[in-house]
Write an enzyme that holds these catalytic residues in place. Structure first.
Site, short mmCIF file in Angstrom:
data_model
loop_
_atom_site.label_atom_id
_atom_site.label_comp_id
_atom_site.label_asym_id
_atom_site.label_seq_id
_atom_site.Cartn_x
_atom_site.Cartn_y
_atom_site.Cartn_z
N ALA A 190 55.17 -51.55 -45.77
CA ALA A 190 56.43 -51.92 -46.45
C ALA A 190 56.48 -53.26 -45.99
CB ALA A 190 57.48 -51.25 -46.70
N LEU A 191 55.52 -54.17 -45.63
CA LEU A 191 55.77 -55.56 -45.07
C LEU A 191 56.38 -56.48 -45.75
CD1 LEU A 191 52.24 -55.74 -43.06
CD2 LEU A 191 54.24 -54.36 -42.37
N GLY A 194 60.00 -60.63 -42.61
CA GLY A 194 60.45 -60.15 -41.29
C GLY A 194 59.11 -59.85 -40.55
N HIS A 195 58.35 -58.96 -41.02
CA HIS A 195 57.18 -58.62 -40.28
C HIS A 195 56.16 -59.84 -40.29
CE1 HIS A 195 58.36 -54.71 -42.15
NE2 HIS A 195 58.27 -54.44 -41.05
#
Ligand code: PAF
Length: 280
Positions: free
Chosen positions: A32-33, A36-37
């Site tokens: 569920a990128l 932030g990722h």
């Protein structure tokens, strides 16, 4: 970009990358990128020759009544994002690959694991420490990248890496926020529009504490009282904790000084959100 499914494939990929002269960076995620990722992957790519993003919804870090079954799983979009940010590989194992039948070995970071999020989510950090140790070892990682948003997790993992003498260095990247201040989280997807507005209370409280500290207020009691007042304006939220702690030990701190962590957690409807600031 390589899609790796087994520990053997990950290890082989890492060894090939290292033989070509590269350092190995690992960005552990549960998928569920979001942006932030993406910032973690970019930081990893800037620092390391070869970067793997692991995508694994880790069952052992969810409590029996938590959201494991419904946690968002968006594999194709995740791979597209990882690739666009420069990842060289995605490691997406089946549950049985990381937890073979009869798995009985866990990593328990005593003390820290029962503070902050660990107090209301018993067993959570045991699951996190267990899976992250497996991932860092399997990837033979030189660096592991984590977000400051999960600041208690960072403290637990730093202790674990020190205690297990793992060679990986942990790199902590800043919290990424929406323009209105909400810290990015895969769980924001659960929020209704009304809850999304209520959730801004967390970042509002953090900003207020940052302003008070900048103005010279250092007493934990005063900072916590001010944050509580901010939460009082939004009574639909249920506070889990508001604490000032030493970021290394997660023990309560009486004064805000460098490397103390002001952290909040609250329930917005059915969704538990966290936010924090590290005192400079
Ligand atoms: O922060 C997370 O997303 C998870 O706790 C992690 C580090 C990927 C372990 O499952």
């Amino acid at each position: 970009m390589h899609i790796l499914r087994t520990v053997a494939e990950l290890r082989q990929w890492a060894r090939t990358g290292r033989a070509q002269g590269g350092t190995i960076g690992l960005v552990p995620t549960m998928g569920a990128l979001h942006a932030g990722h993406a910032s973690l992957i970019r930081a990893a790519k800037a620092a390391c020759g070869q970067v793997a993003v692991s995508i694994f919804v880790n069952p052992t870090q969810f409590g029996p009544h938590e959201d494991y079954a419904v946690y968002p799983r968006t594999f194709d979009a995740d791979c597209a994002l990882a690739s666009a940010q420069g990842a060289d590989a995605v490691f997406a194992p089946a549950v049985e690959e990381l937890y073979p039948a009869g798995a009985a070995t866990f990593v328990d970071v005593e003390g820290l694991s029962s503070r902050l999020d660990g107090a209301s989510r018993p067993g959570h950090f045991r699951g996190v420490a267990t899976v992250v140790s497996k991932l860092l070892i399997a990837a033979e990682a030189d660096f592991g990248f984590f977000g400051q948003k999960d600041a208690a997790q960072v403290a637990v993992l730093r202790r674990m890496v020190t205690d297990l003498r793992l060679p990986a260095k942990l790199v902590v990247c800043p919290i990424v926020r929406e323009p209105d201040g909400l810290a990015l989280s895969s769980r924001n997807a659960y929020l209704s529009p009304a809850e999304r507005t209520q959730a801004l209370t967390l970042s509002r409280a953090i900003r207020q504490v940052e302003a008070l500290v900048a103005a010279g207020q250092r007493s934990a009691a005063s900072l916590i009282a001010a944050a509580r007042q901010t939460f009082a304006a939004e009574p639909t939220l249920r506070i889990d904790y508001i604490e000032l702690v030493d970021w290394a030990t997660l023990e309560p701190a009486e004064t805000a000084r460098p490397n103390t962590l002001f952290a909040v957690a609250a329930w917005v409807g059915q969704t538990r959100l966290i936010d924090n600031t590290v005192i400079a």
